[in-house]
Design a protein around this motif. Structure first.
Motif, mmCIF file in Angstrom:
data_model
loop_
_atom_site.group_PDB
_atom_site.id
_atom_site.type_symbol
_atom_site.label_atom_id
_atom_site.label_comp_id
_atom_site.label_asym_id
_atom_site.label_seq_id
_atom_site.Cartn_x
_atom_site.Cartn_y
_atom_site.Cartn_z
ATOM 1 N N SER A 46 23.979 -50.331 84.902
ATOM 2 C CA SER A 46 24.750 -50.123 85.944
ATOM 3 C C SER A 46 25.782 -49.410 85.899
ATOM 4 C CB SER A 46 25.748 -52.135 85.830
ATOM 5 O OG SER A 46 24.274 -52.964 85.423
ATOM 6 N N LEU A 82 14.313 -54.563 93.110
ATOM 7 C CA LEU A 82 13.926 -55.361 93.456
ATOM 8 C C LEU A 82 12.679 -56.119 93.581
ATOM 9 C CD1 LEU A 82 15.871 -55.626 96.794
ATOM 10 C CD2 LEU A 82 16.182 -57.495 95.068
ATOM 11 N N ALA A 105 16.637 -54.837 84.266
ATOM 12 C CA ALA A 105 17.048 -56.347 84.497
ATOM 13 C C ALA A 105 16.483 -57.125 85.668
ATOM 14 C CB ALA A 105 18.465 -55.711 85.552
ATOM 15 N N SER A 108 18.174 -59.531 91.854
ATOM 16 C CA SER A 108 16.781 -60.175 92.817
ATOM 17 C C SER A 108 18.151 -60.133 94.078
ATOM 18 C CB SER A 108 17.365 -61.781 91.905
ATOM 19 O OG SER A 108 19.115 -61.674 91.887
ATOM 20 N N TYR A 109 17.582 -60.562 94.632
ATOM 21 C CA TYR A 109 17.895 -61.042 96.246
ATOM 22 C C TYR A 109 17.875 -62.785 96.464
ATOM 23 C CZ TYR A 109 19.285 -60.432 100.796
ATOM 24 O OH TYR A 109 20.146 -61.270 102.302
ATOM 25 N N PRO A 111 16.894 -66.259 95.642
ATOM 26 C CA PRO A 111 16.735 -66.280 93.944
ATOM 27 C C PRO A 111 15.505 -66.451 92.983
ATOM 28 C CG PRO A 111 18.446 -67.165 94.867
ATOM 29 C CD PRO A 111 18.090 -66.770 96.009
ATOM 30 N N LEU A 112 15.438 -66.229 91.878
ATOM 31 C CA LEU A 112 14.683 -65.913 91.077
ATOM 32 C C LEU A 112 14.294 -67.276 89.983
ATOM 33 C CD1 LEU A 112 13.981 -62.871 90.057
ATOM 34 C CD2 LEU A 112 13.107 -63.683 92.354
ATOM 35 N N TYR A 135 17.250 -56.598 79.996
ATOM 36 C CA TYR A 135 19.172 -56.151 80.606
ATOM 37 C C TYR A 135 19.334 -57.075 81.443
ATOM 38 C CZ TYR A 135 22.518 -52.927 82.450
ATOM 39 O OH TYR A 135 23.170 -51.356 82.553
ATOM 40 N N ASN A 137 21.844 -59.022 82.786
ATOM 41 C CA ASN A 137 23.265 -58.919 82.940
ATOM 42 C C ASN A 137 23.361 -59.829 84.386
ATOM 43 O OD1 ASN A 137 25.832 -57.149 84.189
ATOM 44 N ND2 ASN A 137 24.875 -55.660 84.505
ATOM 45 N N ALA A 139 26.455 -60.606 86.208
ATOM 46 C CA ALA A 139 27.456 -60.305 86.543
ATOM 47 C C ALA A 139 26.563 -59.938 87.959
ATOM 48 C CB ALA A 139 28.484 -59.737 86.233
ATOM 49 N N THR A 140 25.602 -58.752 87.856
ATOM 50 C CA THR A 140 25.163 -57.771 88.985
ATOM 51 C C THR A 140 24.157 -58.284 89.514
ATOM 52 O OG1 THR A 140 23.925 -56.440 86.812
ATOM 53 C CG2 THR A 140 26.341 -55.518 87.807
ATOM 54 N N THR A 141 23.328 -59.085 88.622
ATOM 55 C CA THR A 141 21.560 -59.429 89.419
ATOM 56 C C THR A 141 21.878 -61.500 89.317
ATOM 57 O OG1 THR A 141 20.778 -60.321 87.003
ATOM 58 C CG2 THR A 141 21.294 -58.582 87.524
ATOM 59 N N HIS A 142 22.431 -62.215 88.841
ATOM 60 C CA HIS A 142 23.102 -63.346 88.934
ATOM 61 C C HIS A 142 22.298 -64.158 88.681
ATOM 62 C CE1 HIS A 142 26.760 -62.332 91.273
ATOM 63 N NE2 HIS A 142 25.954 -61.219 91.544
ATOM 64 N N TYR B 52 13.307 -56.367 100.755
ATOM 65 C CA TYR B 52 12.687 -55.864 99.768
ATOM 66 C C TYR B 52 11.708 -54.941 100.287
ATOM 67 C CZ TYR B 52 13.467 -60.435 96.686
ATOM 68 O OH TYR B 52 14.242 -60.558 96.369
ATOM 69 N N TYR B 109 25.428 -54.823 94.026
ATOM 70 C CA TYR B 109 25.066 -55.205 93.046
ATOM 71 C C TYR B 109 25.840 -54.964 92.046
ATOM 72 C CZ TYR B 109 22.894 -53.924 88.175
ATOM 73 O OH TYR B 109 22.469 -54.151 87.055
ATOM 74 N N THR B 110 26.799 -54.230 92.063
ATOM 75 C CA THR B 110 28.467 -53.838 92.026
ATOM 76 C C THR B 110 28.796 -55.231 92.566
ATOM 77 O OG1 THR B 110 27.809 -51.322 90.940
ATOM 78 C CG2 THR B 110 30.126 -52.829 91.171
ATOM 79 N N PRO B 111 29.847 -56.436 91.976
ATOM 80 C CA PRO B 111 30.406 -56.373 92.343
ATOM 81 C C PRO B 111 31.139 -56.401 93.292
ATOM 82 C CG PRO B 111 29.793 -57.953 90.383
ATOM 83 C CD PRO B 111 29.859 -56.343 90.585
ATOM 84 N N THR B 140 22.527 -65.220 99.016
ATOM 85 C CA THR B 140 21.703 -64.318 98.080
ATOM 86 C C THR B 140 22.523 -62.874 97.508
ATOM 87 O OG1 THR B 140 21.514 -63.513 100.189
ATOM 88 C CG2 THR B 140 19.810 -64.515 99.555
ATOM 89 N N HIS B 142 26.177 -63.332 96.759
ATOM 90 C CA HIS B 142 26.874 -63.279 96.024
ATOM 91 C C HIS B 142 28.391 -62.867 96.143
ATOM 92 C CE1 HIS B 142 24.034 -65.443 93.173
ATOM 93 N NE2 HIS B 142 22.921 -64.060 93.561
ATOM 94 N N ARG B 256 9.555 -70.224 100.234
ATOM 95 C CA ARG B 256 8.512 -70.092 99.672
ATOM 96 C C ARG B 256 7.774 -71.754 100.516
ATOM 97 N NH1 ARG B 256 12.265 -69.816 95.738
ATOM 98 N NH2 ARG B 256 11.586 -67.564 94.768
#
Lengths: 300, 300
Positions: A46, A82, A105, A108-109, A111-112, A135, A137, A139-142, B52, B109-111, B140, B142, B256
Motif C-alpha cells: 500500500s 480488483l 489483499a 474490493s469495489y 463488497p465481497l 494481506y 488491510n 483500512a484500504t480494502t474495507h 472492473y 484505495y488509500t483513504p 463501495t 468508503h 447479484r
C-alpha cells in the motif's frame, strides 16, 4: 520461510513529475534497505501505491528492485487487483521476474463475501504458483477477515503467511495466540501498524511489515533484532524514541509522512499518484521537526 | 438538465464466458430501457461493474449502448477510477463518444481527504468538459461526502448533479431540504437505494438512480410518473408490490440479484467479473419466487 520473518521493509514507489517510475530513486531506496540488512523488501505494498500502477509499471518496479537487491534481500511484492484474472496475471509476472512471494489483499469495489475472497485467493495461489501472503488491510480494502476465513485460507496450498493489521496494542498477544492455534506449523504470522509492531515482535510475531522500515530501515532493524534476542527493554526504548513519527502516521497517514521523509532525507522528491496529495507545508514542517527530534543515528 | 430528472436506469454490463463484452445482450438491455421510456440510462455504474473494466472495454460498452439508444435516451456513464489522470482520460473518452454526463465516484484505495476529493472532481470536470454527476456511493468507495464538501463541489463549473445514497427512508425529506439549500438553481438532486427511492421522489427529488430500473424499467417508470404527478398513493402502492425484490437487494445485494433476474427473464446468462460470484442456486430460487410474486405486468 526464513524470508518471511524479521523486518519486511515497505518502500514508496518514486514517480517522476511526468508520471514515469523514477528507477534511479527506486534503486537508491532499495540500496538503503539492503545496506541496513532488512530481512525482506515489501515492494509495491500500500505504501508503494501498487493499486495505482499498471501491470507494466509494476513489472518495471519489480525488475528494477530485484536488479538492485541482487539477492541481498528477498522481495515480497503486491499482486492485488480488483479482478481475479488480473491478480493471477500480476502474480505470474511476479513469479517469472523473481519475487519470493506475493502480497494479496482483498481489494474490493463491490463488497465481497467470505466465499468470494476465499475463491479469489485460492485461484491466485493455484494458477500462479507464487507463494502468497494474506494481506489483511481493512483500512484500504474495507474487507474484514474473520478467524473462520483465515482458518480456511491457511489450508490452501501456496498460502504461506499473513500480514495482520493491529488495533489496540494490548490485544496483539491474545490475537497472536489465537491465530497461532489455527495456522499450520511454519506458517508465518506478521503485523503491520508500525506503532504497535515492537509489541507484536516482543509477543513473538514472525514478521514486522513496516512502513517506516522502508525509509528509516536501521532503527527498525534494531527494534526487530532486540525483540528477537528477547531484549524487550531495548526494543521498547528504541520504539519510544519514534513516538513523534508514530503520532504523525496516525494524524496525516504513514504514506504521506514517508513521502515527506524521503524528501527531507534528500533521497528523492516524489509525490504520490493523484488524487493522493503530498502533505501541505505546515505538516511537512511537523515531519521535519519529528525527524530532528529522533536520537542521533536514527534518521540517517 | 432535463435528462437528469426522472428515472435513470442502471443496467448490468453483460460479459461472455470468455471474458468479452456481450454486445448483443447489452443491446437487448438498452432496447428494453428505451422501449420503457426511461429518462436516462446510467451505463457503467456500480451495477455495470465499471471499476472492473478496462478503458477499452468501457469505450466499447458506451459505443454499443449509444448506437442502440440512437438518441431515444441520454446516457450518463461511469468515469470513476483510482487515479485522477485515468478518470480524466475516461471522461474525455465519454465526451468524445457522446455521453450526456459522467458519473464520478470518490473511488479510493488509500483513504482520501476532503481536499483530495475536491481536487479530483475539479480536475476531471475542468479537463474533460463532460458534465459531472457526483456519485456518492459510500458502500463501495468508503468515502463519506460531508455537506461542507458537497457545498464546495456544487460551485465547480461543470458539476451539475448529485446521486445520493439513502439510509433510513424517513431521513430523506430533511436531507433533501438541507441539500437543496446549498446547491445552485437547476442543480439536479437524485437518490439511489431502490427501496427508498419512491419516498425520495415523493419528497421532491429530481432523479431516481435505479438498479431495478435497469432490468425491470416499466414498473420503475410508473413509480416515477406517479410521484411526478403528485399521486403518492399510487407510487407507494407500486413500490410496496416490489417489497420481495427490495428484501433480496438488502440480503444478497442488488447487483447479484439483477444478474439472476436477467437470466430468469431470459435476457442474458451473464456473470459478474470474478471475484464477484453469481448467487448460489438457493438464492436464485428466492429471486425466482420473488419475481413470480410480482403483480402481473411488472416482471415482463
Amino acid at each position: 520461510m526464513a524470508f518471511l520473518s524479521g523486518l519486511s521493509a515497505f518502500p514508496i514507489t518514486p514517480i517522476n513529475r511526468d508520471g514515469r517510475i523514477d528507477t534511479k530513486a527506486l534503486r537508491k531506496l532499495i540500496k538503503r534497505l539492503c545496506a541496513a540488512k532488512v530481512d525482506s523488501i515489501g515492494l509495491l505494498g500500500s505504501t508503494g501505491c501498487y493499486m495505482y500502477l499498471s501491470r507494466g509499471e509494476r513489472r518495471r518496479v519489480l525488475t528494477t528492485a530485484l536488479g538492485e537487491a541482487g539477492g541481498r534481500a528477498p522481495i515480497v511484492v503486491g499482486v492485488g487487483a480488483l479482478r481475479t484474472d488480473e491478480a493471477v496475471r500480476l502474480a505470474r509476472d511476479a513469479k517469472a521476474i523473481g519475487a519470493a512471494a506475493g502480497l494479496l489483499a482483498a481489494v474490493s469495489y463491490t463488497p465481497l463475501t467470505d466465499d468470494e475472497v476465499f475463491e479469489h485467493f485460492s485461484v491466485v495461489a493455484r494458477e500462479s504458483g507464487l507463494p502468497i501472503v494474506i494481506y489483511d488491510n481493512p483500512a484500504t480494502t474495507h474487507f474484514h477477515f474473520t478467524p473462520a476465513l483465515v482458518g480456511r485460507l491457511v489450508k490452501v496450498p501456496g498460502i504461506v503467511a499473513i500480514k495482520n493489521p493491529t488495533g489496540k496494542s494490548d490485544a496483539i498477544e491474545s490475537h497472536l495466540a489465537e491465530q497461532r492455534s489455527i495456522v499450520p506449523e511454519g506458517f508465518s504470522i506478521g503485523y503491520s501498524g508500525d506503532w504497535n509492531a515492537a509489541e507484536a515482535m516482543i509477543a513473538g510475531a514472525d514478521t514486522w511489515y513496516s512502513v517506516l522500515g522502508g525509509i528509516l530501515p536501521e532503527v527498525c532493524v534494531k527494534i526487530v533484532r532486540a525483540s528477537q534476542a528477547g531484549d524487550a527493554t531495548e526494543a521498547r526504548r528504541l520504539d519510544a524514541a519514534l513516538t513523534p513519527i508514530w503520532d504523525l502516521f496516525k494524524q496525516v497517514s504513514s504514506l504521506r509522512t514517508v513521502y515527506a521523509l524521503a524528501e527531507l532525507l534528500d533521497i528523492c522528491r516524489a509525490e504520490p499518484p493523484r488524487p493522493i496529495m503530498p502533505l501541505p507545508a505546515a505538516a511537512k514542517q511537523q515531519v521535519a521537526a519529528a525527524l530532528a527530534r529522533l536520537p542521533s543515528g536514527t534518521g540517517s
